[in-house]
Design a protein around this motif. Structure first.
Motif, PDB file in Angstrom:
ATOM      1  N   LYS A   8       0.837  -1.192   0.000  1.00  0.00           N
ATOM      2  CA  LYS A   8       0.000   0.000   0.000  1.00  0.00           C
ATOM      3  C   LYS A   8       0.874   1.245   0.000  1.00  0.00           C
ATOM      4  O   LYS A   8       2.065   1.183   0.316  1.00  0.00           O
ATOM      5  N   LYS A   9       0.277   2.381  -0.333  1.00  0.00           N
ATOM      6  CA  LYS A   9       1.039   3.639  -0.301  1.00  0.00           C
ATOM      7  C   LYS A   9       1.676   3.835   1.067  1.00  0.00           C
ATOM      8  O   LYS A   9       2.870   4.123   1.178  1.00  0.00           O
ATOM      9  N   THR A  10       0.899   3.678   2.129  1.00  0.00           N
ATOM     10  CA  THR A  10       1.425   3.696   3.488  1.00  0.00           C
ATOM     11  C   THR A  10       0.711   2.626   4.298  1.00  0.00           C
ATOM     12  O   THR A  10      -0.458   2.298   4.047  1.00  0.00           O
ATOM     13  N   ALA A  11       1.404   2.069   5.259  1.00  0.00           N
ATOM     14  CA  ALA A  11       0.839   1.058   6.146  1.00  0.00           C
ATOM     15  C   ALA A  11       1.439   1.271   7.537  1.00  0.00           C
ATOM     16  O   ALA A  11       2.495   1.882   7.684  1.00  0.00           O
ATOM     17  N   LYS A  12       0.765   0.741   8.551  1.00  0.00           N
ATOM     18  CA  LYS A  12       1.220   0.930   9.925  1.00  0.00           C
ATOM     19  C   LYS A  12       1.885  -0.330  10.466  1.00  0.00           C
ATOM     20  O   LYS A  12       1.449  -1.450  10.173  1.00  0.00           O
ATOM     21  N   LEU A  13       2.942  -0.121  11.245  1.00  0.00           N
ATOM     22  CA  LEU A  13       3.524  -1.180  12.052  1.00  0.00           C
ATOM     23  C   LEU A  13       2.887  -1.033  13.438  1.00  0.00           C
ATOM     24  O   LEU A  13       3.280  -0.170  14.228  1.00  0.00           O
ATOM     25  N   TYR A  14       1.860  -1.842  13.701  1.00  0.00           N
ATOM     26  CA  TYR A  14       1.068  -1.710  14.922  1.00  0.00           C
ATOM     27  C   TYR A  14       1.830  -2.247  16.134  1.00  0.00           C
ATOM     28  O   TYR A  14       2.672  -3.142  16.014  1.00  0.00           O
ATOM     29  N   THR A  15       1.489  -1.728  17.309  1.00  0.00           N
ATOM     30  CA  THR A  15       2.146  -2.181  18.536  1.00  0.00           C
ATOM     31  C   THR A  15       1.670  -3.566  18.963  1.00  0.00           C
ATOM     32  O   THR A  15       2.404  -4.286  19.647  1.00  0.00           O
ATOM     33  N   ASN A  16       0.452  -3.937  18.573  1.00  0.00           N
ATOM     34  CA  ASN A  16      -0.054  -5.276  18.904  1.00  0.00           C
ATOM     35  C   ASN A  16      -1.004  -5.744  17.812  1.00  0.00           C
ATOM     36  O   ASN A  16      -1.159  -5.058  16.797  1.00  0.00           O
ATOM     37  N   ASP A  17      -1.634  -6.882  18.002  1.00  0.00           N
ATOM     38  CA  ASP A  17      -2.451  -7.461  16.936  1.00  0.00           C
ATOM     39  C   ASP A  17      -3.933  -7.130  17.059  1.00  0.00           C
ATOM     40  O   ASP A  17      -4.767  -7.744  16.387  1.00  0.00           O
ATOM     41  N   THR A  18      -4.266  -6.141  17.911  1.00  0.00           N
ATOM     42  CA  THR A  18      -5.689  -5.854  18.097  1.00  0.00           C
ATOM     43  C   THR A  18      -6.070  -4.385  17.926  1.00  0.00           C
ATOM     44  O   THR A  18      -7.018  -4.080  17.210  1.00  0.00           O
ATOM     45  N   ASP A  19      -5.349  -3.453  18.543  1.00  0.00           N
ATOM     46  CA  ASP A  19      -5.833  -2.069  18.523  1.00  0.00           C
ATOM     47  C   ASP A  19      -5.101  -1.226  17.478  1.00  0.00           C
ATOM     48  O   ASP A  19      -4.332  -1.729  16.669  1.00  0.00           O
ATOM     49  N   GLN A  24       5.432   2.711  13.699  1.00  0.00           N
ATOM     50  CA  GLN A  24       6.028   3.286  12.493  1.00  0.00           C
ATOM     51  C   GLN A  24       4.976   3.377  11.391  1.00  0.00           C
ATOM     52  O   GLN A  24       4.030   2.582  11.357  1.00  0.00           O
ATOM     53  N   ILE A  25       5.182   4.333  10.484  1.00  0.00           N
ATOM     54  CA  ILE A  25       4.453   4.362   9.214  1.00  0.00           C
ATOM     55  C   ILE A  25       5.397   3.834   8.148  1.00  0.00           C
ATOM     56  O   ILE A  25       6.498   4.365   7.964  1.00  0.00           O
ATOM     57  N   LEU A  26       4.991   2.791   7.445  1.00  0.00           N
ATOM     58  CA  LEU A  26       5.815   2.161   6.411  1.00  0.00           C
ATOM     59  C   LEU A  26       5.249   2.534   5.046  1.00  0.00           C
ATOM     60  O   LEU A  26       4.026   2.620   4.873  1.00  0.00           O
ATOM     61  N   ILE A  27       6.128   2.724   4.085  1.00  0.00           N
ATOM     62  CA  ILE A  27       5.682   3.137   2.754  1.00  0.00           C
ATOM     63  C   ILE A  27       5.769   1.977   1.761  1.00  0.00           C
ATOM     64  O   ILE A  27       6.401   0.954   2.035  1.00  0.00           O
ATOM     65  N   TYR A  28       5.147   2.178   0.620  1.00  0.00           N
ATOM     66  CA  TYR A  28       5.088   1.146  -0.421  1.00  0.00           C
ATOM     67  C   TYR A  28       6.490   0.603  -0.725  1.00  0.00           C
ATOM     68  O   TYR A  28       7.440   1.361  -0.917  1.00  0.00           O
ATOM     69  N   GLY A  29       6.592  -0.719  -0.765  1.00  0.00           N
ATOM     70  CA  GLY A  29       7.847  -1.374  -1.106  1.00  0.00           C
ATOM     71  C   GLY A  29       8.777  -1.619   0.059  1.00  0.00           C
ATOM     72  O   GLY A  29       9.805  -2.286  -0.099  1.00  0.00           O
ATOM     73  N   GLU A  30       8.436  -1.104   1.268  1.00  0.00           N
ATOM     74  CA  GLU A  30       9.329  -1.276   2.413  1.00  0.00           C
ATOM     75  C   GLU A  30       9.394  -2.740   2.824  1.00  0.00           C
ATOM     76  O   GLU A  30       8.393  -3.460   2.818  1.00  0.00           O
ATOM     77  N   GLY A  53       6.601  -5.171  15.711  1.00  0.00           N
ATOM     78  CA  GLY A  53       5.176  -4.894  15.822  1.00  0.00           C
ATOM     79  C   GLY A  53       4.387  -5.860  14.976  1.00  0.00           C
ATOM     80  O   GLY A  53       4.807  -7.007  14.768  1.00  0.00           O
ATOM     81  N   TYR A  54       3.252  -5.370  14.444  1.00  0.00           N
ATOM     82  CA  TYR A  54       2.363  -6.209  13.643  1.00  0.00           C
ATOM     83  C   TYR A  54       1.908  -5.421  12.419  1.00  0.00           C
ATOM     84  O   TYR A  54       1.697  -4.204  12.499  1.00  0.00           O
ATOM     85  N   VAL A  55       1.747  -6.124  11.307  1.00  0.00           N
ATOM     86  CA  VAL A  55       1.227  -5.499  10.094  1.00  0.00           C
ATOM     87  C   VAL A  55       0.026  -6.300   9.611  1.00  0.00           C
ATOM     88  O   VAL A  55      -0.082  -7.508   9.869  1.00  0.00           O
ATOM     89  N   ASN A  56      -0.861  -5.618   8.907  1.00  0.00           N
ATOM     90  CA  ASN A  56      -2.015  -6.299   8.330  1.00  0.00           C
ATOM     91  C   ASN A  56      -1.552  -7.218   7.202  1.00  0.00           C
ATOM     92  O   ASN A  56      -0.786  -6.792   6.318  1.00  0.00           O
ATOM     93  N   GLU A 420       4.740  12.877   3.514  1.00  0.00           N
ATOM     94  CA  GLU A 420       3.983  13.494   2.420  1.00  0.00           C
ATOM     95  C   GLU A 420       4.032  12.469   1.293  1.00  0.00           C
ATOM     96  O   GLU A 420       5.099  12.195   0.736  1.00  0.00           O
ATOM     97  N   SER A 421       2.907  11.879   0.972  1.00  0.00           N
ATOM     98  CA  SER A 421       2.921  10.733   0.062  1.00  0.00           C
ATOM     99  C   SER A 421       1.891  10.902  -1.044  1.00  0.00           C
ATOM    100  O   SER A 421       0.822  11.482  -0.845  1.00  0.00           O
TER     101      SER A 421
END
Length: 434
Positions: A8-19, A24-30, A53-56, A420-421
């Motif tokens: 995706k253009k940006t995705a989140k590295l979540y602290t856990n698998d629920t909330d 971190q904010i990760l960008i496309y291709g990371e 962390g966790y990613v979708n 800025e993406s």
């Protein structure tokens, strides 16, 4: 652990698998390393061997895509291309250690346990210091291996007609040309070019001049096509290569920069070195070149200076343009008329024009910070009263990523949204040439 990439253009590295909390904010291709089994649509992931962390799971893809890093080296050029099959192409290195610093950060070269970094292909567009000096630092790095270097065939010399060599009797051509190291034997080289050549010889790196006759270059990645478009060279009566003389040494060495394109599926990126008005006109005079200059992404010529040729920009018609410039020394780059011209030449109704200089962020230096700046006491606070000092908070790195069909472009910001993406932007108007 398995290697995966953000799709995706940006995705989140979540602290856990629920909330919704995230690290971190990760960008496309990371790239991330995943482990364990998915839970609640997320999987455990590690980013840069540092952030956990966790990613979708639906935001991950198996294979990497084409990545271009336009490195902020101040007044100079440096860019890293990472191909879908992870081949690395480094284009120019600036005049300082910032390109080396980026490579050390990205590939964790300070960690003795990390693998050495292999640069599969290094391109020196031309031998001016703001492109060359940083490459010397990289060649000297004990954990970086460079396999092959391409250059434009123009060196820097002492004891000749010009810094770039001797000219023809009529003064219309630069006749001193070198392809490999053997062509430089018994010639008096000028700093820093002699340090550059000595390192290449010491490390036994393949070193070859390229020009419009070279055509396609094998990058080691079969899904990438790299084509050399310039410099355009002439030949004397017995077939020796020579360069058209453009008024003086600076115009000649800039005008004959290595100009090349990289194509991945329907996306083409053009690297133009410091090509100037004379060099641009000369390229466009060569049959077939105008069509080959067309590109979706342009590393703009000569730091966005006033010495640009509008028909060259019109031939490229980029969607995304990146200016690599700095304020020390301050040449006024990028020039206002250049920014207007590159926007006007774009194929897009909403063109993206980035500048590494504009993208960098500075903050005020307060008195406590000043003690960190001058810890040895060589300057006191009183010495600096009345001066306004700033330090760089974020480098002006410009990231461009593509899957060969859509484009993404980003730069870091200091606000809470982190990036800025832009994207996905559909790549326009190009047939596949592979």
């Amino acid at each position: 652990m398995e290697t995966r990439y953000i799709k995706k253009k940006t995705a989140k590295l979540y602290t856990n698998d629920t909330d919704g909390g995230y690290e971190q904010i990760l960008i496309y291709g990371e790239e991330v390393k995943t482990s364990g089994q998915p839970m609640n649509g997320r999987i455990k992931a590690t980013y840069r061997n540092k952030y956990e962390g966790y990613v979708n799971t639906d935001e991950l893809m198996v294979n990497g895509e084409l990545e271009i890093y336009f490195i902020d080296v101040g007044q100079g050029d440096a860019a890293l291309v990472v191909t879908p099959n992870r081949k690395k192409i480094l284009i120019d290195g600036g005049a300082n250690g910032q390109a080396k610093g980026f490579l050390q950060w990205k590939y964790q070269l300070a960690d003795l346990a990390s693998p050495d970094l292999v640069i599969d292909l290094m391109v020196l567009s031309h031998a001016d210091g703001d492109h060359l000096k940083g490459l010397i630092d990289i060649l000297e790095h004990p954990k970086i291996e460079v396999k092959r270097i391409l250059h434009n065939g123009i060196g820097l010399f002492d004891g000749m007609d010009e810094k770039s060599g001797d000219r023809s009797a009529d003064g219309n051509y630069l006749t001193t040309y070198h392809s490999g190291l053997a062509d430089l034997q018994n010639l008096q080289l000028r700093n820093p070019f002699d340090d550059w050549i000595a390192l290449i010889q010491q490390k036994n790196i393949i070193y070859t001049a390229v020009n419009h006759e070279t055509g396609f270059v094998d990058t080691g990645d079969p899904v990438i096509a790299m084509e050399i478009l310039g410099p355009v060279i002439a030949h004397d009566a017995v077939g020796n290569p020579r360069f058209k003389w453009f008024k003086n040494h600076p115009h000649t060495i800039n005008g004959h920069s290595v100009v090349f394109s990289i194509q991945y599926d329907k996306v083409r990126i053009l690297f133009s070195g410091d090509v100037n008005i004379e060099g641009s006109k000369y390229l466009l005079e060569h049959p077939g070149t105008e069509q080959k200059l067309r590109a979706n992404v342009l590393k703009t010529p000569h730091h966005g200076s006033h010495e640009f040729h509008p028909p060259f920009l019109a031939a490229v018609r980029p969607q995304i343009s990146v200016v690599s410039s700095g304020d020390s020394p301050d040449h006024g780059h990028p020039r206002a008329n250049f920014i207007g011209a590159i926007g006007l030449a774009s194929r897009s109704r909403a063109p993206l024009v980035f500048s590494t200089e504009i993208a960098s962020t500075f903050t005020d230096v307060n008195e406590i910070d000043l003690m960190e700046v001058v810890p040895d006491g060589s300057l006191s606070i009183n010495d600096i009263i009345g001066a306004r000092l700033f330090k760089k908070r974020l480098n002006g790195m410009i990231n461009v990523r593509t899957d060969g069909k859509d484009l993404y472009a980003m730069r870091r910001v200091t606000a809470w949204y982190w990036w800025e993406s832009y994207g996905p932007l559909h790549a326009e108007d190009f047939p596949t040439i592979l």
